[in-house]
Design a protein around this motif. Structure first.
Motif, PDB file in Angstrom:
ATOM      1  N   SER A 174      13.055  12.660  -5.846  1.00  0.00           N
ATOM      2  CA  SER A 174      12.982  12.210  -4.456  1.00  0.00           C
ATOM      3  C   SER A 174      11.989  11.052  -4.303  1.00  0.00           C
ATOM      4  CB  SER A 174      12.553  13.386  -3.569  1.00  0.00           C
ATOM      5  OG  SER A 174      12.282  12.959  -2.270  1.00  0.00           O
ATOM      6  N   LEU A 175      10.839  11.190  -4.951  1.00  0.00           N
ATOM      7  CA  LEU A 175       9.828  10.127  -4.888  1.00  0.00           C
ATOM      8  C   LEU A 175      10.325   8.840  -5.535  1.00  0.00           C
ATOM      9  CD1 LEU A 175       6.629  12.209  -5.663  1.00  0.00           C
ATOM     10  CD2 LEU A 175       7.048  10.894  -3.574  1.00  0.00           C
ATOM     11  N   LYS A 176      11.070   8.953  -6.616  1.00  0.00           N
ATOM     12  CA  LYS A 176      11.589   7.753  -7.286  1.00  0.00           C
ATOM     13  C   LYS A 176      12.613   7.037  -6.417  1.00  0.00           C
ATOM     14  CE  LYS A 176      10.364   8.715 -12.012  1.00  0.00           C
ATOM     15  NZ  LYS A 176      10.763   8.777 -13.402  1.00  0.00           N
ATOM     16  N   ILE A 177      13.395   7.804  -5.660  1.00  0.00           N
ATOM     17  CA  ILE A 177      14.341   7.185  -4.719  1.00  0.00           C
ATOM     18  C   ILE A 177      13.567   6.444  -3.631  1.00  0.00           C
ATOM     19  CG2 ILE A 177      16.047   7.694  -2.914  1.00  0.00           C
ATOM     20  CD1 ILE A 177      17.040   9.992  -4.795  1.00  0.00           C
ATOM     21  N   ARG A 178      12.521   7.099  -3.087  1.00  0.00           N
ATOM     22  CA  ARG A 178      11.677   6.443  -2.082  1.00  0.00           C
ATOM     23  C   ARG A 178      11.001   5.204  -2.650  1.00  0.00           C
ATOM     24  NH1 ARG A 178       7.455  10.403  -0.020  1.00  0.00           N
ATOM     25  NH2 ARG A 178       6.624   8.486   0.881  1.00  0.00           N
ATOM     26  N   LYS A 204      11.244   1.390  -1.324  1.00  0.00           N
ATOM     27  CA  LYS A 204      10.016   0.691  -0.936  1.00  0.00           C
ATOM     28  C   LYS A 204       9.837  -0.572  -1.773  1.00  0.00           C
ATOM     29  CE  LYS A 204       8.004   2.273   1.909  1.00  0.00           C
ATOM     30  NZ  LYS A 204       8.021   2.042   3.368  1.00  0.00           N
ATOM     31  N   ARG A 205      10.235  -0.518  -3.042  1.00  0.00           N
ATOM     32  CA  ARG A 205      10.128  -1.692  -3.911  1.00  0.00           C
ATOM     33  C   ARG A 205      11.047  -2.802  -3.404  1.00  0.00           C
ATOM     34  NH1 ARG A 205      12.716  -3.426  -8.240  1.00  0.00           N
ATOM     35  NH2 ARG A 205      13.876  -1.517  -8.571  1.00  0.00           N
ATOM     36  N   LYS A 206      12.257  -2.431  -2.981  1.00  0.00           N
ATOM     37  CA  LYS A 206      13.176  -3.437  -2.412  1.00  0.00           C
ATOM     38  C   LYS A 206      12.605  -4.032  -1.130  1.00  0.00           C
ATOM     39  CE  LYS A 206      17.388  -1.654  -4.486  1.00  0.00           C
ATOM     40  NZ  LYS A 206      18.672  -0.982  -4.265  1.00  0.00           N
ATOM     41  N   GLU A 207      12.003  -3.170  -0.309  1.00  0.00           N
ATOM     42  CA  GLU A 207      11.341  -3.645   0.912  1.00  0.00           C
ATOM     43  C   GLU A 207      10.217  -4.615   0.578  1.00  0.00           C
ATOM     44  OE1 GLU A 207       9.760  -1.259   4.516  1.00  0.00           O
ATOM     45  OE2 GLU A 207      10.929   0.176   3.336  1.00  0.00           O
ATOM     46  N   LEU A 208       9.446  -4.271  -0.441  1.00  0.00           N
ATOM     47  CA  LEU A 208       8.326  -5.112  -0.865  1.00  0.00           C
ATOM     48  C   LEU A 208       8.821  -6.465  -1.366  1.00  0.00           C
ATOM     49  CD1 LEU A 208       5.309  -5.470  -1.368  1.00  0.00           C
ATOM     50  CD2 LEU A 208       5.608  -4.315  -3.561  1.00  0.00           C
ATOM     51  N   ASN A 259       0.825  -1.217   0.000  1.00  0.00           N
ATOM     52  CA  ASN A 259       0.000   0.000   0.000  1.00  0.00           C
ATOM     53  C   ASN A 259       0.858   1.266   0.000  1.00  0.00           C
ATOM     54  OD1 ASN A 259      -2.370  -1.481  -0.040  1.00  0.00           O
ATOM     55  ND2 ASN A 259      -2.616  -1.428   2.179  1.00  0.00           N
ATOM     56  N   GLU A 260       1.937   1.244   0.783  1.00  0.00           N
ATOM     57  CA  GLU A 260       2.842   2.398   0.811  1.00  0.00           C
ATOM     58  C   GLU A 260       3.482   2.597  -0.565  1.00  0.00           C
ATOM     59  OE1 GLU A 260       5.647   1.932   4.027  1.00  0.00           O
ATOM     60  OE2 GLU A 260       4.037   1.572   5.467  1.00  0.00           O
ATOM     61  N   HIS A 261       3.880   1.499  -1.180  1.00  0.00           N
ATOM     62  CA  HIS A 261       4.489   1.568  -2.512  1.00  0.00           C
ATOM     63  C   HIS A 261       3.492   2.130  -3.518  1.00  0.00           C
ATOM     64  CE1 HIS A 261       5.842  -0.116  -6.431  1.00  0.00           C
ATOM     65  NE2 HIS A 261       7.007   0.318  -5.987  1.00  0.00           N
ATOM     66  N   ALA A 262       2.263   1.673  -3.438  1.00  0.00           N
ATOM     67  CA  ALA A 262       1.222   2.162  -4.355  1.00  0.00           C
ATOM     68  C   ALA A 262       0.979   3.662  -4.153  1.00  0.00           C
ATOM     69  CB  ALA A 262      -0.077   1.382  -4.144  1.00  0.00           C
ATOM     70  N   ALA A 263       1.015   4.110  -2.903  1.00  0.00           N
ATOM     71  CA  ALA A 263       0.814   5.539  -2.624  1.00  0.00           C
ATOM     72  C   ALA A 263       1.950   6.371  -3.222  1.00  0.00           C
ATOM     73  CB  ALA A 263       0.718   5.776  -1.115  1.00  0.00           C
ATOM     74  N   ILE A 264       3.156   5.878  -3.114  1.00  0.00           N
ATOM     75  CA  ILE A 264       4.304   6.589  -3.698  1.00  0.00           C
ATOM     76  C   ILE A 264       4.176   6.625  -5.218  1.00  0.00           C
ATOM     77  CG2 ILE A 264       6.816   6.528  -4.060  1.00  0.00           C
ATOM     78  CD1 ILE A 264       7.015   5.304  -1.199  1.00  0.00           C
TER      79      ILE A 264
END
Length: 147
Positions: free
Chosen positions: A90-94, A98-102, A24-29
């Motif tokens: 900045s968002l692409k870095i986040r 987040k993608r790696k976390e996912l 969900n966090e990844h989708a929001a980003i």
């Protein structure tokens, strides 16, 4: 034999919740990236439109003050486009983090799912073995009683 119970069910449940949260966090980003890219597109279109208007008015002949107003507005748009570009970076870095976390969360969940499947398969083999032994005992006792 007792009913199958996976010892790590609570851990698996937690991992699934965590994975969904990260998803969900990844989708929001990703949504925010799309919003910012759309804002950049609009600013870029506005920049092109203003440049065209300014060129047209210059060709028709206009006051210097009006040209300065156009130039100031174009400078403002340039600054806004720069700020939006920085936000997108900045968002692409986040998003990458987040993608790696996912991916890591998905890997954890998948490994626990596979372990659960393996344990269930072992359980089912044990149940089948017990049932075969019961049938064999029944058949053996039944044959002994017939003689």
């Amino acid at each position: 034999m007792k009913k199958f119970a996976f010892a790590l069910d609570k851990v698996l449940s937690y991992k699934r919740q965590y994975e969904n949260s990260i998803r969900n966090e990844h989708a929001a980003i990703m949504h925010e990236i799309r919003v910012q890219e759309d804002a950049f597109r609009k600013l870029s279109n506005k920049d092109a439109e203003i440049r065209l208007q300014m060129k047209k008015e210059q060709e028709e002949g206009c006051q210097i003050l009006k040209i300065h107003t156009y130039e100031n507005y174009l400078e403002y748009l340039k600054g806004e486009m720069f700020r939006v570009t920085q936000r997108i970076k900045s968002l692409k870095i986040r998003e990458e983090k987040k993608r790696k976390e996912l991916i890591a969360a998905k890997t954890d969940t998948t490994s626990l799912d596979k372990l659960k499947e393996k344990k269930l398969e072992e359980y089912n083999k044990e149940v089948q073995k017990e049932q075969e032994q019961l049938v064999e005992e029944f058949v053996n006792h039944g044959l002994i009683g017939v003689r």
